[in-house]
Enzyme design. Sequence first.
Site, PDB file in Angstrom:
ATOM      1  N   ASP A   1      -3.295   5.842   8.863  1.00 29.10           N
ATOM      2  CA  ASP A   1      -2.512   4.607   8.948  1.00 29.10           C
ATOM      3  C   ASP A   1      -1.974   4.461  10.372  1.00 29.10           C
ATOM      4  O   ASP A   1      -1.539   5.426  10.998  1.00 29.10           O
ATOM      5  CB  ASP A   1      -1.350   4.655   7.943  1.00 29.10           C
ATOM      6  CG  ASP A   1      -0.753   3.275   7.700  1.00 29.10           C
ATOM      7  OD1 ASP A   1      -0.924   2.745   6.587  1.00 29.10           O
ATOM      8  OD2 ASP A   1      -0.107   2.727   8.625  1.00 29.10           O
TER       9      ASP A   1
ATOM     10  N   ASN B   1      -0.064  -0.585  -3.339  1.00 28.16           N
ATOM     11  CA  ASN B   1       0.871  -1.714  -3.346  1.00 28.16           C
ATOM     12  C   ASN B   1       0.135  -2.986  -3.766  1.00 28.16           C
ATOM     13  O   ASN B   1      -0.885  -3.339  -3.162  1.00 28.16           O
ATOM     14  CB  ASN B   1       1.464  -1.911  -1.946  1.00 28.16           C
ATOM     15  CG  ASN B   1       2.337  -0.744  -1.518  1.00 28.16           C
ATOM     16  OD1 ASN B   1       3.067  -0.183  -2.323  1.00 28.16           O
ATOM     17  ND2 ASN B   1       2.254  -0.360  -0.251  1.00 28.16           N
TER      18      ASN B   1
ATOM     19  N   VAL C   1      -1.916  -5.956   3.539  1.00 28.35           N
ATOM     20  CA  VAL C   1      -3.343  -6.166   3.823  1.00 28.35           C
ATOM     21  C   VAL C   1      -4.053  -6.444   2.495  1.00 28.35           C
ATOM     22  O   VAL C   1      -4.088  -5.570   1.619  1.00 28.35           O
ATOM     23  CB  VAL C   1      -3.968  -4.943   4.529  1.00 28.35           C
ATOM     24  CG1 VAL C   1      -5.465  -5.155   4.747  1.00 28.35           C
ATOM     25  CG2 VAL C   1      -3.270  -4.659   5.860  1.00 28.35           C
TER      26      VAL C   1
ATOM     27  N   HIS D   1      -6.287  -0.756  -1.221  1.00 29.13           N
ATOM     28  CA  HIS D   1      -6.403   0.565  -0.597  1.00 29.13           C
ATOM     29  C   HIS D   1      -5.411   1.505  -1.248  1.00 29.13           C
ATOM     30  O   HIS D   1      -4.415   1.077  -1.814  1.00 29.13           O
ATOM     31  CB  HIS D   1      -6.149   0.472   0.914  1.00 29.13           C
ATOM     32  CG  HIS D   1      -4.920  -0.299   1.263  1.00 29.13           C
ATOM     33  ND1 HIS D   1      -4.889  -1.685   1.251  1.00 29.13           N
ATOM     34  CD2 HIS D   1      -3.674   0.108   1.559  1.00 29.13           C
ATOM     35  CE1 HIS D   1      -3.666  -2.088   1.557  1.00 29.13           C
ATOM     36  NE2 HIS D   1      -2.909  -1.026   1.743  1.00 29.13           N
TER      37      HIS D   1
ATOM     38  N   HIS E   1      -2.844   4.599  -0.413  1.00 28.90           N
ATOM     39  CA  HIS E   1      -2.150   5.380   0.613  1.00 28.90           C
ATOM     40  C   HIS E   1      -2.078   6.826   0.132  1.00 28.90           C
ATOM     41  O   HIS E   1      -1.662   7.083  -1.005  1.00 28.90           O
ATOM     42  CB  HIS E   1      -0.704   4.903   0.785  1.00 28.90           C
ATOM     43  CG  HIS E   1      -0.543   3.506   1.277  1.00 28.90           C
ATOM     44  ND1 HIS E   1      -0.160   3.210   2.567  1.00 28.90           N
ATOM     45  CD2 HIS E   1      -0.684   2.312   0.656  1.00 28.90           C
ATOM     46  CE1 HIS E   1      -0.060   1.896   2.711  1.00 28.90           C
ATOM     47  NE2 HIS E   1      -0.375   1.325   1.561  1.00 28.90           N
TER      48      HIS E   1
HETATM   49  P1  5GP Z   1      -0.025  -2.258   2.396  1.00 23.73           P
HETATM   50  O1  5GP Z   1       1.350  -2.594   2.888  1.00 23.73           O
HETATM   51  O2  5GP Z   1      -0.910  -3.481   2.320  1.00 23.73           O
HETATM   52  O3  5GP Z   1      -0.027  -1.440   1.155  1.00 23.73           O
HETATM   53  O4  5GP Z   1      -0.610  -1.284   3.502  1.00 23.73           O
HETATM   54  C1  5GP Z   1      -1.248  -1.711   4.648  1.00 23.73           C
HETATM   55  C2  5GP Z   1      -1.222  -0.547   5.611  1.00 23.73           C
HETATM   56  O5  5GP Z   1      -2.182  -0.782   6.622  1.00 23.73           O
HETATM   57  C3  5GP Z   1       0.129  -0.380   6.317  1.00 23.73           C
HETATM   58  O6  5GP Z   1       0.648   0.922   6.047  1.00 23.73           O
HETATM   59  C4  5GP Z   1      -0.211  -0.571   7.792  1.00 23.73           C
HETATM   60  O7  5GP Z   1       0.517   0.290   8.628  1.00 23.73           O
HETATM   61  C5  5GP Z   1      -1.708  -0.293   7.831  1.00 23.73           C
HETATM   62  N1  5GP Z   1      -2.431  -1.021   8.873  1.00 23.73           N
HETATM   63  C6  5GP Z   1      -2.333  -2.350   9.149  1.00 23.73           C
HETATM   64  N2  5GP Z   1      -3.163  -2.681  10.157  1.00 23.73           N
HETATM   65  C7  5GP Z   1      -3.806  -1.528  10.512  1.00 23.73           C
HETATM   66  C8  5GP Z   1      -4.793  -1.226  11.491  1.00 23.73           C
HETATM   67  O8  5GP Z   1      -5.261  -2.085  12.255  1.00 23.73           O
HETATM   68  N3  5GP Z   1      -5.216   0.058  11.571  1.00 23.73           N
HETATM   69  C9  5GP Z   1      -4.737   1.040  10.734  1.00 23.73           C
HETATM   70  N4  5GP Z   1      -5.234   2.270  10.910  1.00 23.73           N
HETATM   71  N5  5GP Z   1      -3.806   0.782   9.795  1.00 23.73           N
HETATM   72  C10 5GP Z   1      -3.343  -0.474   9.681  1.00 23.73           C
END
Ligand code: 5GP
Length: 117
Positions: free
Chosen positions: A31, A90, A99, A103, A105
């Site tokens: 992440d 999430n 996003v 996915h 985590h």
């Molecule tokens: P969500 O909040 O949708 O469950 O998690 C999205 C995750 O994607 C977040 O923890 C955020 O830090 C990570 N993330 C967003 N953009 C990027 C990126 O460009 N590269 C990487 N490696 N992680 C990302």
Amino acid sequence: MSDKTIFQKIIDREIPAPLVYEDEHCAAFNDINPQAPIHVLIVPRKVIPRVGDAQPEDQATLGALLLAAGNVAKQLGVSERTKGFRLVINHGADAGETVPHMHVHLLASRALGWPPG
Ligand code: 5GP
């Protein structure tokens, strides 16, 4: 203009991010904004926007994500019960989804509080 999600672009190597794991169903990478010393995202190659949108035909993909998470945990040395890890998915605004490409985590290498924030 590409309609790919940021995670598709990473998996397709259009955006550089070293993959820590990949198989036919999914890939994993660190992440960008880690919430623990180990914070890996396990992402299906097939775009399912969020887990509640998954369909019966996604069963193999969903199973592969959990198997991949277990493999990543073993690979990173946190799968022993004396260590451990947490998996988080999430779905939607209240959960903090940012996003829209489902996915998992994988968080590890610190004590993780319960209940989660
Ligand atoms: P969500 O909040 O949708 O469950 O998690 C999205 C995750 O994607 C977040 O923890 C955020 O830090 C990570 N993330 C967003 N953009 C990027 C990126 O460009 N590269 C990487 N490696 N992680 C990302």
